[in-house]
Scaffold this active site. Structure first.
Site, PDB file in Angstrom:
ATOM      1  N   ALA A  99     -21.551  62.769   8.495  1.00 56.90           N
ATOM      2  CA  ALA A  99     -20.574  63.834   8.276  1.00 56.90           C
ATOM      3  C   ALA A  99     -20.735  65.007   7.149  1.00 56.90           C
ATOM      4  O   ALA A  99     -19.821  65.656   7.030  1.00 56.90           O
ATOM      5  CB  ALA A  99     -19.015  63.283   8.109  1.00 56.90           C
ATOM      6  N   ALA A 100     -21.864  65.019   6.571  1.00 57.38           N
ATOM      7  CA  ALA A 100     -22.167  66.133   5.713  1.00 57.38           C
ATOM      8  C   ALA A 100     -22.181  67.386   6.414  1.00 57.38           C
ATOM      9  O   ALA A 100     -21.547  68.391   5.992  1.00 57.38           O
ATOM     10  CB  ALA A 100     -23.708  65.946   5.071  1.00 57.38           C
ATOM     11  N   GLY A 101     -22.428  67.502   7.718  1.00 55.36           N
ATOM     12  CA  GLY A 101     -22.649  68.692   8.476  1.00 55.36           C
ATOM     13  C   GLY A 101     -21.265  69.113   8.774  1.00 55.36           C
ATOM     14  O   GLY A 101     -21.151  70.350   8.832  1.00 55.36           O
ATOM     15  N   ASP A 102     -20.518  68.047   9.146  1.00 54.15           N
ATOM     16  CA  ASP A 102     -18.947  68.297   9.632  1.00 54.15           C
ATOM     17  C   ASP A 102     -18.335  68.855   8.465  1.00 54.15           C
ATOM     18  O   ASP A 102     -17.382  69.728   8.414  1.00 54.15           O
ATOM     19  CB  ASP A 102     -18.414  66.999  10.070  1.00 54.15           C
ATOM     20  CG  ASP A 102     -19.236  66.518  11.370  1.00 54.15           C
ATOM     21  OD1 ASP A 102     -19.530  67.391  12.191  1.00 54.15           O
ATOM     22  OD2 ASP A 102     -19.079  65.281  11.433  1.00 54.15           O
TER      23      ASP A 102
HETATM   24  O1  RIB Z   1     -21.333  64.030  12.705  1.00 52.64           O
HETATM   25  C1  RIB Z   1     -21.144  62.648  12.335  1.00 52.64           C
HETATM   26  C2  RIB Z   1     -20.331  62.003  13.474  1.00 52.64           C
HETATM   27  O2  RIB Z   1     -20.976  62.111  14.499  1.00 52.64           O
HETATM   28  C3  RIB Z   1     -19.970  60.703  13.216  1.00 52.64           C
HETATM   29  O3  RIB Z   1     -18.642  60.376  12.761  1.00 52.64           O
HETATM   30  C4  RIB Z   1     -20.233  59.927  14.754  1.00 52.64           C
HETATM   31  O4  RIB Z   1     -18.742  59.478  15.333  1.00 52.64           O
HETATM   32  C5  RIB Z   1     -20.817  61.302  15.293  1.00 52.64           C
HETATM   33  O5  RIB Z   1     -19.545  61.864  16.134  1.00 52.64           O
END
Ligand code: RIB
Length: 301
Positions: A246-249
């Site tokens: 989730a660093a990119g998110d």
């Molecule tokens: O970007 C990370 C996410 O990728 C995770 O939380 C996983 O569920 C996938 O969707």
């Protein structure tokens, strides 16, 4: 500007492993943890914690109701998430190594049951004051992006995972947020040369998509932003990573919250880099995303 994130909601099963399992190998995991995740959910949480008004749309099964609690706790409106009776929630099997690297196997579940009827309902009250944030973990993306453009919404696309079916959607995006692997796949898919060096890669994206603002994330090397002839660079904030999931998110959510909230791209990149650096020092996807106050304190803004 209001944000509508129409995206995946996943249950993340995170296995701590000494190294990524290889073909034909049997490997014992040291531990198993369960977290809220999905690129859609993570980006909604990041957008909300970064200070934007956020609505999330998508679908879960009955086993995913706790994901809605996580969204609500972050201040996200979940009124457009459908709870389906006959399909499980999407999930991800994530291997995490001692250095915090991960590899991810996705099962779509309810995320693949988005219908045109749901899209029409969700978009019914949206217009030019709304931004639609998309990733590639749900079904019916082309229908969704086209209807959003017809309504004059701003569209931000994180083409992850990248696949050929996304290529026709690229001209519909005002913002494109992607990593180097996705950038190379995208350019190859368009039949264009793929430069190896970072800045020529960003320039090639700008040339291929002249009316799109592009944020290219480079992991521990930071990020580049291009819009027309403009090229900006942001260094990564150096920390000891525990979990890069989730660093990119987090980067995507904080960057978009900055620019959609009226800030300059330079400031939004610094905001995003600081938020992502905090996120990688904590385990899990959504639970690792910091608040606006934590990030601003770290930036000394
Ligand atoms: O970007 C990370 C996410 O990728 C995770 O939380 C996983 O569920 C996938 O969707």
């Amino acid at each position: 500007m209001r944000a509508l994130c129409f995206g995946s909601l996943n249950i993340d099963y995170v296995y701590q492993v000494p190294h990524f399992v290889a073909g034909g190998e049997t490997l014992a995991a040291g531990s198993l943890s369960r977290f809220s995740g999905g690129k859609g959910l993570n980006q909604s949480v990041a957008l909300a914690r970064a200070g934007l008004e956020v609505r999330h749309a998508g679908a879960v099964g009955r086993d995913g109701l706790f994901l809605l609690e996580e969204l609500r706790a972050a201040g996200v409106d979940t009124g457009h998430v459908e709870v389906l009776e006959d399909v499980p929630t999407g999930h991800a099997v994530i291997q995490r190594t001692p250095s915090g690297e991960n590899c991810i196997l996705l099962y779509g579940g309810a995320n693949r049951r988005i219908t045109p009827a749901q899209i029409d309902r969700v978009l019914a009250d949206c217009g030019p004051g709304d931004a639609l944030i998309l990733q590639n973990e749900i079904s019916r993306l082309p229908y969704l992006a086209e209807r959003a453009r017809e309504r004059g919404m701003t569209v931000a696309l994180n083409p992850s995972p990248m696949e050929e079916g996304l290529l026709p959607l690229l001209p519909l995006a005002d913002y494109l947020l992607l990593n180097e692997v996705e950038a190379a796949q995208l350019l190859a898919g368009l039949g264009r040369p793929v430069p190896e060096a970072e800045e020529p890669l960003a320039a090639a994206l700008a040339e291929a998509l002249p009316s799109t603002a592009v944020l290219l994330t480079l992991g521990s090397r930071g990020s580049l932003f291009t819009q027309g002839a403009r090229l900006l660079r942001q260094a990564a904030v150096s920390v000891r990573a525990v979990d890069t999931t989730a660093a990119g998110d987090t980067y995507t959510g904080f960057f978009l919250a900055g620019v959609l909230g009226g800030r300059e791209a330079e400031w939004a990149m610094r905001y995003a880099a600081t938020a992502a650096a905090i996120a990688v020092t904590r385990p899990g996807a959504a639970p690792s995303i910091p608040s606006r106050q934590e990030v601003l304190a770290e930036m000394k803004d």
